[in-house]
Motif scaffolding. Structure first.
Motif, PDB file in Angstrom:
ATOM      1  N   VAL A   1       6.648   9.997  32.490  1.00 27.78           N
ATOM      2  CA  VAL A   1       7.883  10.795  32.627  1.00 27.78           C
ATOM      3  C   VAL A   1       7.555  12.291  32.612  1.00 27.78           C
ATOM      4  O   VAL A   1       8.450  13.125  32.761  1.00 27.78           O
ATOM      5  CB  VAL A   1       8.902  10.465  31.507  1.00 27.78           C
ATOM      6  CG1 VAL A   1       9.314   9.010  31.565  1.00 27.78           C
ATOM      7  CG2 VAL A   1       8.373  10.827  30.123  1.00 27.78           C
ATOM      8  N   CYS A   2       6.268  12.614  32.393  1.00 31.28           N
ATOM      9  CA  CYS A   2       5.791  14.011  32.396  1.00 31.28           C
ATOM     10  C   CYS A   2       6.569  14.883  31.413  1.00 31.28           C
ATOM     11  O   CYS A   2       7.139  15.913  31.780  1.00 31.28           O
ATOM     12  CB  CYS A   2       5.856  14.609  33.798  1.00 31.28           C
ATOM     13  SG  CYS A   2       4.889  13.708  35.015  1.00 31.28           S
ATOM     14  N   GLY A   3       6.586  14.464  30.172  1.00 29.25           N
ATOM     15  CA  GLY A   3       7.312  15.182  29.131  1.00 29.25           C
ATOM     16  C   GLY A   3       7.795  14.206  28.071  1.00 29.25           C
ATOM     17  O   GLY A   3       7.187  13.163  27.862  1.00 29.25           O
ATOM     18  N   THR A   4       8.904  14.541  27.430  1.00 26.66           N
ATOM     19  CA  THR A   4       9.470  13.681  26.388  1.00 26.66           C
ATOM     20  C   THR A   4      10.988  13.599  26.533  1.00 26.66           C
ATOM     21  O   THR A   4      11.651  14.619  26.742  1.00 26.66           O
ATOM     22  CB  THR A   4       9.129  14.215  24.984  1.00 26.66           C
ATOM     23  OG1 THR A   4       7.702  14.284  24.847  1.00 26.66           O
ATOM     24  CG2 THR A   4       9.675  13.304  23.892  1.00 26.66           C
ATOM     25  N   ILE A   5      11.509  12.384  26.457  1.00 28.45           N
ATOM     26  CA  ILE A   5      12.956  12.148  26.492  1.00 28.45           C
ATOM     27  C   ILE A   5      13.333  11.367  25.238  1.00 28.45           C
ATOM     28  O   ILE A   5      12.760  10.316  24.961  1.00 28.45           O
ATOM     29  CB  ILE A   5      13.373  11.350  27.743  1.00 28.45           C
ATOM     30  CG1 ILE A   5      12.937  12.069  29.016  1.00 28.45           C
ATOM     31  CG2 ILE A   5      14.881  11.109  27.747  1.00 28.45           C
ATOM     32  CD1 ILE A   5      12.981  11.202  30.248  1.00 28.45           C
ATOM     33  N   THR A   6      14.276  11.899  24.481  1.00 26.99           N
ATOM     34  CA  THR A   6      14.761  11.225  23.272  1.00 26.99           C
ATOM     35  C   THR A   6      16.224  10.880  23.473  1.00 26.99           C
ATOM     36  O   THR A   6      17.046  11.746  23.798  1.00 26.99           O
ATOM     37  CB  THR A   6      14.617  12.127  22.029  1.00 26.99           C
ATOM     38  OG1 THR A   6      13.261  12.585  21.933  1.00 26.99           O
ATOM     39  CG2 THR A   6      14.973  11.376  20.761  1.00 26.99           C
ATOM     40  N   GLU A   7      16.548   9.610  23.309  1.00 30.50           N
ATOM     41  CA  GLU A   7      17.925   9.154  23.456  1.00 30.50           C
ATOM     42  C   GLU A   7      18.342   8.403  22.197  1.00 30.50           C
ATOM     43  O   GLU A   7      17.632   7.501  21.752  1.00 30.50           O
ATOM     44  CB  GLU A   7      18.059   8.238  24.676  1.00 30.50           C
ATOM     45  CG  GLU A   7      19.469   7.699  24.885  1.00 30.50           C
ATOM     46  CD  GLU A   7      19.615   6.831  26.130  1.00 30.50           C
ATOM     47  OE1 GLU A   7      20.652   6.172  26.262  1.00 30.50           O
ATOM     48  OE2 GLU A   7      18.678   6.814  26.957  1.00 30.50           O
ATOM     49  N   TRP A   8      19.480   8.799  21.607  1.00 32.02           N
ATOM     50  CA  TRP A   8      19.949   8.067  20.431  1.00 32.02           C
ATOM     51  C   TRP A   8      21.451   7.881  20.478  1.00 32.02           C
ATOM     52  O   TRP A   8      22.186   8.674  21.082  1.00 32.02           O
ATOM     53  CB  TRP A   8      19.500   8.730  19.144  1.00 32.02           C
ATOM     54  CG  TRP A   8      19.981  10.121  18.867  1.00 32.02           C
ATOM     55  CD1 TRP A   8      21.070  10.487  18.151  1.00 32.02           C
ATOM     56  CD2 TRP A   8      19.340  11.340  19.257  1.00 32.02           C
ATOM     57  NE1 TRP A   8      21.168  11.852  18.080  1.00 32.02           N
ATOM     58  CE2 TRP A   8      20.121  12.406  18.752  1.00 32.02           C
ATOM     59  CE3 TRP A   8      18.189  11.648  19.983  1.00 32.02           C
ATOM     60  CZ2 TRP A   8      19.791  13.739  18.947  1.00 32.02           C
ATOM     61  CZ3 TRP A   8      17.878  12.978  20.183  1.00 32.02           C
ATOM     62  CH2 TRP A   8      18.657  14.000  19.672  1.00 32.02           C
TER      63      TRP A   8
END
Length: 370
Positions: free
Chosen positions: A352-359
Motif C-alpha cells: 500500500v506504500c505507506g500505512t492505513i489505520t481503520e477502526w
C-alpha cells in the motif's frame, strides 16, 4: 541511464557517418559519396522521428481502466487495486505522462482502498510538472461510485465539474480531511469539523481514546529524516457515524511501520517483542503487531506514541470494536465480539506504500457509565 547510453551511441554513429562522408568526398568515388550521404540523412531522419514520437507520447493521455472493485478487504481485490495505483504512478512519475482513469467498469469502492487511491492521486499531481493536468477521469457509470468520489473530495481534488446524483445513506456520512504531519497544530485544526461531528454522538471515554490515537498517528506517521517536504509528510482521513457506529480511516504515504519502528524503538526491543509474541519472522505484518503492543516512544514520554495501543485498549475495555492496519505489504486485524478476541495477520504480494489505520466502535458501548 539506459536512455543516456542510447543517446550517446546514436550521436557516435552519426559522427562516424559524417567523418566517413568527409573522407569519401576527397578520395572516394561518386557512388560511395551518394551512399554515405544517404546514411547520414537516414540517421538524421530517425533522430527527428524519435524526438517527435517522444513529444507526442508525452502529451498523449494514456487510458488506465480502474478495477471492478477498488477494495482492500478481499485478497484478490487488494492486489488488483495496488497494481492499478502502481500503473498510474509509473506513467505519471517515471514516464512523465498523462493519465485518464476510466471508471466505466468500477462497481464498488471501499474506505481503506479509496483513501489510499486519493492519497496517491494527491501526491502525484503535487509531484508532477503537469499538476492536475497529469490525471483526469471519466464519470463512473455506477451512480453510487460517482457519489463516493464526490463525497470524499476526488472531484474537487482534480477540479472536475460534478453532476447530480442520488443521496446514499452509507456514503453521505463520510467526512474528509487532510493535513501535514510536520505541523501537528494545523492537523488538529483541519480535523476540527470531523471531530465535532463525531463527538456529538461518541461517549467521552471513547472519543478521548480516538482523539489521542489520531494525534499520535498524525505526529508519528513519518520517522525518516530525509522526508521533510509537505508532499511526503501529508496525511489523509475519513471519519463518520453510520448506524451508531463510529468509523475512522487515516492514511499516510510514509516509509511504513516496518521501517519506522526500528528507527524509534531499536532492534533489541523489537527482538524481545518478537520472542514474547512467538513470531517466526519480522515481516511487515509482524512489525505491525509488535507496534500495536508497544506504548513508549523515542521521546520518552509515557503519554505519547500510544496510538495503536490506545485503540486496542478501547476494544479490550468495552469488548467491542474492530481495528485493521495495513502497512506496506502487511495487514493486522484485531477485534472483539461478545468478549471473544480475534487476531489476524496477513502478508500480501503488493504494497500500500505507506500505512492505513481503520477502526470502528459502536457508540452505545459504555452507556451505563454515563
Amino acid at each position: 541511464m539506459k536512455r543516456q547510453v542510447k543517446k550517446k551511441t546514436e550521436r557516435s554513429q552519426l559522427t562516424k557517418f559524417k567523418r566517413i562522408l568527409r573522407n569519401t568526398e576527397y578520395h572516394g568515388s561518386h557512388e560511395s559519396i551518394k551512399k554515405n550521404e544517404l546514411q547520414v540523412k537516414k540517421k538524421r531522419y530517425f533522430k527527428l522521428v524519435n524526438k517527435l514520437f517522444i513529444k507526442y507520447t508525452t502529451n498523449k493521455k494514456i487510458v488506465v481502466h480502474a478495477p471492478v472493485y477498488i477494495d482492500y478487504y478481499n485478497n484478490f481485490n487488494f492486489n488488483k487495486t495496488n497494481h492499478f495505483l502502481n500503473k498510474i504512478k509509473k506513467i505519471v512519475t517515471k514516464e512523465n505522462g498523462r493519465v485518464s482513469i476510466d471508471f466505466s467498469q468500477t462497481k464498488l469502492i471501499t474506505a481503506s482502498a479509496m483513501i489510499s487511491f486519493l492519497a496517491e492521486t494527491d501526491n502525484l499531481i503535487n509531484a508532477s510538472k503537469l499538476g492536475r493536468n497529469a490525471i483526469s477521469f471519466t464519470h463512473p457509470k455506477v451512480e453510487k461510485v460517482e457519489s463516493v468520489l464526490k463525497q470524499i473530495g476526488f472531484y474537487e481534488l482534480l477540479k472536475k465539474p460534478t453532476r447530480d446524483t442520488k443521496t446514499f445513506k452509507d456514503v453521505s456520512y463520510w467526512n474528509y480531511a487532510s493535513g501535514v504531519s510536520s505541523e501537528p497544530q494545523k492537523a488538529s485544526d483541519s480535523m476540527a469539523e470531523i471531530e465535532k461531528k463525531i463527538s456529538i454522538k461518541a461517549r467521552r471515554k471513547l472519543y478521548k481514546g480516538f482523539s489521542e490515537a489520531m494525534a499520535n498517528c498524525v505526529e508519528h506517521a513519518y520517522q525518516n529524516p530525509a522526508q521533510v517536504d509537505d508532499v511526503q509528510t501529508k496525511w489523509w482521513a475519513f471519519a463518520g457515524v453510520n448506524d451508531d457506529t463510529l468509523i475512522v480511516v487515516i492514511c499516510d504515504k510514509g516509509i511504513g511501520i516496518s521501517k519506522s519502528l526500528p528507527l524509534t524503538r531499536g532492534s533489541e526491543l523489537i527482538e524481545k517483542f518478537k520472542n514474547a509474541l512467538s513470531l517466526r519472522k519480522l515481516n511487515d505484518s509482524a512489525m505491525i503487531k509488535i507496534a500495536s503492543r508497544m506504548g513508549r516512544t523515542s521521546t520518552g514520554k509515557s503519554n505519547r506514541g500510544k496510538g495503536l495501543k490506545d485503540i486496542k485498549s478501547i476494544i479490550d475495555t468495552f469488548n467491542s470494536g474492530h481495528l485493521s492496519i495495513y502497512s506496506n505489504k502487511g495487514c493486522y486485524k484485531y477485534f472483539r465480539r461478545e468478549g471473544n478476541l480475534d487476531d489476524i495477520m496477513k502478508e500480501h504480494k503488493t504494497s500500500v506504500c505507506g500505512t492505513i489505520t481503520e477502526w470502528s466502535f459502536p457508540l452505545n458501548i459504555g452507556e451505563e457509565e454515563d
